[in-house]
Design an enzyme around this catalytic site. Structure first.
Site, PDB file in Angstrom:
ATOM      1  N   THR A  89      13.071 -76.548  29.372  1.00 29.21           N
ATOM      2  CA  THR A  89      13.558 -78.012  29.257  1.00 29.21           C
ATOM      3  C   THR A  89      12.738 -78.917  30.005  1.00 29.21           C
ATOM      4  OG1 THR A  89      15.720 -77.787  28.645  1.00 29.21           O
ATOM      5  CG2 THR A  89      15.088 -80.004  28.910  1.00 29.21           C
ATOM      6  N   GLN A 109      -3.274 -71.610   9.689  1.00 30.09           N
ATOM      7  CA  GLN A 109      -2.706 -70.908  10.713  1.00 30.09           C
ATOM      8  C   GLN A 109      -1.924 -71.925  11.702  1.00 30.09           C
ATOM      9  OE1 GLN A 109      -6.396 -68.748  12.143  1.00 30.09           O
ATOM     10  NE2 GLN A 109      -4.976 -66.808  11.701  1.00 30.09           N
ATOM     11  N   TRP A 110      -2.636 -72.831  12.239  1.00 32.20           N
ATOM     12  CA  TRP A 110      -2.131 -73.552  13.437  1.00 32.20           C
ATOM     13  C   TRP A 110      -1.075 -74.199  12.800  1.00 32.20           C
ATOM     14  CZ3 TRP A 110      -6.631 -76.108  16.424  1.00 32.20           C
ATOM     15  CH2 TRP A 110      -5.848 -76.933  17.538  1.00 32.20           C
ATOM     16  N   ILE A 111      -0.743 -74.789  11.403  1.00 34.96           N
ATOM     17  CA  ILE A 111       0.541 -75.380  11.087  1.00 34.96           C
ATOM     18  C   ILE A 111       1.720 -74.753  11.027  1.00 34.96           C
ATOM     19  CG2 ILE A 111       0.349 -74.891   8.741  1.00 34.96           C
ATOM     20  CD1 ILE A 111       0.929 -78.614  10.320  1.00 34.96           C
ATOM     21  N   HIS A 113       2.854 -73.271  13.528  1.00 32.67           N
ATOM     22  CA  HIS A 113       3.418 -73.664  14.657  1.00 32.67           C
ATOM     23  C   HIS A 113       4.318 -74.792  14.360  1.00 32.67           C
ATOM     24  CE1 HIS A 113       1.476 -70.591  17.285  1.00 32.67           C
ATOM     25  NE2 HIS A 113       0.663 -70.832  16.451  1.00 32.67           N
ATOM     26  N   GLU A 120      -2.255 -85.446   8.958  1.00 34.02           N
ATOM     27  CA  GLU A 120      -3.542 -84.759   8.407  1.00 34.02           C
ATOM     28  C   GLU A 120      -4.346 -85.737   7.421  1.00 34.02           C
ATOM     29  OE1 GLU A 120      -5.651 -80.724   6.491  1.00 34.02           O
ATOM     30  OE2 GLU A 120      -3.306 -81.148   6.567  1.00 34.02           O
ATOM     31  N   ARG A 196      -9.425 -82.120  -5.486  1.00 33.14           N
ATOM     32  CA  ARG A 196      -9.642 -81.309  -3.996  1.00 33.14           C
ATOM     33  C   ARG A 196      -9.403 -79.870  -4.194  1.00 33.14           C
ATOM     34  NH1 ARG A 196      -4.135 -83.790  -0.971  1.00 33.14           N
ATOM     35  NH2 ARG A 196      -2.756 -83.302  -2.990  1.00 33.14           N
ATOM     36  N   HIS A 214       6.148 -77.776  26.714  1.00 36.39           N
ATOM     37  CA  HIS A 214       6.583 -76.357  26.486  1.00 36.39           C
ATOM     38  C   HIS A 214       6.040 -75.605  25.217  1.00 36.39           C
ATOM     39  CE1 HIS A 214       9.457 -72.959  25.549  1.00 36.39           C
ATOM     40  NE2 HIS A 214      10.172 -73.788  24.532  1.00 36.39           N
ATOM     41  N   ARG A 223      -2.486 -68.200  20.511  1.00 36.75           N
ATOM     42  CA  ARG A 223      -3.971 -68.389  20.187  1.00 36.75           C
ATOM     43  C   ARG A 223      -5.002 -68.338  20.990  1.00 36.75           C
ATOM     44  NH1 ARG A 223      -2.585 -67.467  14.741  1.00 36.75           N
ATOM     45  NH2 ARG A 223      -0.824 -68.632  14.207  1.00 36.75           N
TER      46      ARG A 223
END
EC number: 2.1.1.148
Length: 301
Positions: A89, A109-111, A113, A120, A196, A214, A223
């Site tokens: 915390t 990949q990033w998203i 998390h 975006e 797109r 955190h 990563r």
């Protein structure tokens, strides 16, 4: 180029107009504000804003633990205690907002998390630039024969040349068709939100990504690890440099306990105790599976 002329002008303007503030300031982070650090061939990260520092972590912890803690432990010692005992915390009291330019397949990949606030660049309203990630030859690797998620040796010779040619040509062809479909010269022009779909996953996108310390450290633990995919790992490694200057006590504890440390199961810990007593422990008498034993041996070197 990683930055457009408009973005470079915006950064120059932001850095030339410092503001007075009464809030806590991290001198290490102030030097990073707005500066764009290149990643891959067209990407970058830059710090847009931040909140808190090492002292903010300690302040939050001492509110929880009551008065008198300051006289017992210094700030670095307290932060190491918090990290060592997984008290998360207080680390949530610090936040960072990054502007990131990255290939779409890295963004996917990033998203994963799902612990950050993300906005975006929208290809529904705007036209994406003709910028694609093309790997350097040394990162053009074959499929690993032992790990379905990993890479093997780098491709060589004619095969490497052919793959690079396909990546460049296919990306350019897709973008040519994208431009042709949205053009309104002599035709109605397809809606951008539909056009797109024809763009490849190596085209660059951009987003603002805001996360607390955190959850950022959890992201970096996964990563920035040597086993992470190269294309996302280089972003994590660049962020690590920023975090090390922002919250140096917290980052040193993170390196020690998370990046450089290891978690042992009760079975593995029992094996260590038996070894220290001089007992010969093997996979057969360890109580571990072959996979667990292999990882255990790797930890012990």
């Amino acid at each position: 180029m990683p930055l457009s002329p408009e973005q470079e002008a915006e950064i120059t303007e932001q850095r030339s107009a410092p503001q007075q503030t009464l809030r806590a300031v991290s001198e290490g982070m102030e030097s990073h504000l707005y500066t764009a650090y290149p990643v891959l061939d067209h990407g970058f990260i830059r710090v847009v804003d931040y909140m808190g520092d090492d002292a903010a972590i300690c302040q939050a912890a001492r509110v929880s633990y009551g008065k008198g803690t300051k006289s017992v432990q210094n700030d670095e010692g307290l932060i190491r205690y918090l990290m060592r005992h997984w008290h998360s915390t207080p680390f949530e009291m610090c936040e960072i907002k990054l502007h990131v330019k990255l290939p779409v397949f890295v963004a996917r990949q990033w998203i994963r998390h799902r612990t950050a606030n993300v906005n975006e660049y929208s290809a529904r309203y705007s036209i994406l630039d003709r910028e694609f990630y093309i790997p350097a030859p040394e990162h053009l690797a074959a499929q690993s024969v032992v790990n379905n998620q990993g890479r093997g040796e780098a491709l060589e010779g004619e095969e490497a040349d052919r793959v690079l040619r396909y990546l460049r040509d296919d990306a350019m062809r897709c973008y040519d068709h994208y431009e042709e479909m949205i053009s309104q010269e002599g035709q109605q022009g397809l809606a951008r939100e539909l056009a797109r779909m024809n763009l490849p996953a190596n085209i660059y996108t951009q987003w603002y990504w805001k996360v607390d310390l955190h959850n950022l450290l959890h992201f970096l633990r996964l990563r920035a690890d040597s086993h992470a995919q190269y294309e996302i790992r280089v972003y994590a490694e660049e962020i690590c440099k920023v975090v090390a200057d922002w919250v140096p006590f917290a980052y040193r504890a993170f390196e020690d306990y998370r990046m450089g440390g290891a978690t042992l199961s009760s079975t593995a810990l029992d094996c260590v105790r038996r070894m220290l007593k001089g007992e010969t422990v093997t996979q057969e008498n360890s109580g571990m599976s072959k996979g667990e034993w292999r990882e255990f041996e790797g930890l012990l070197g």
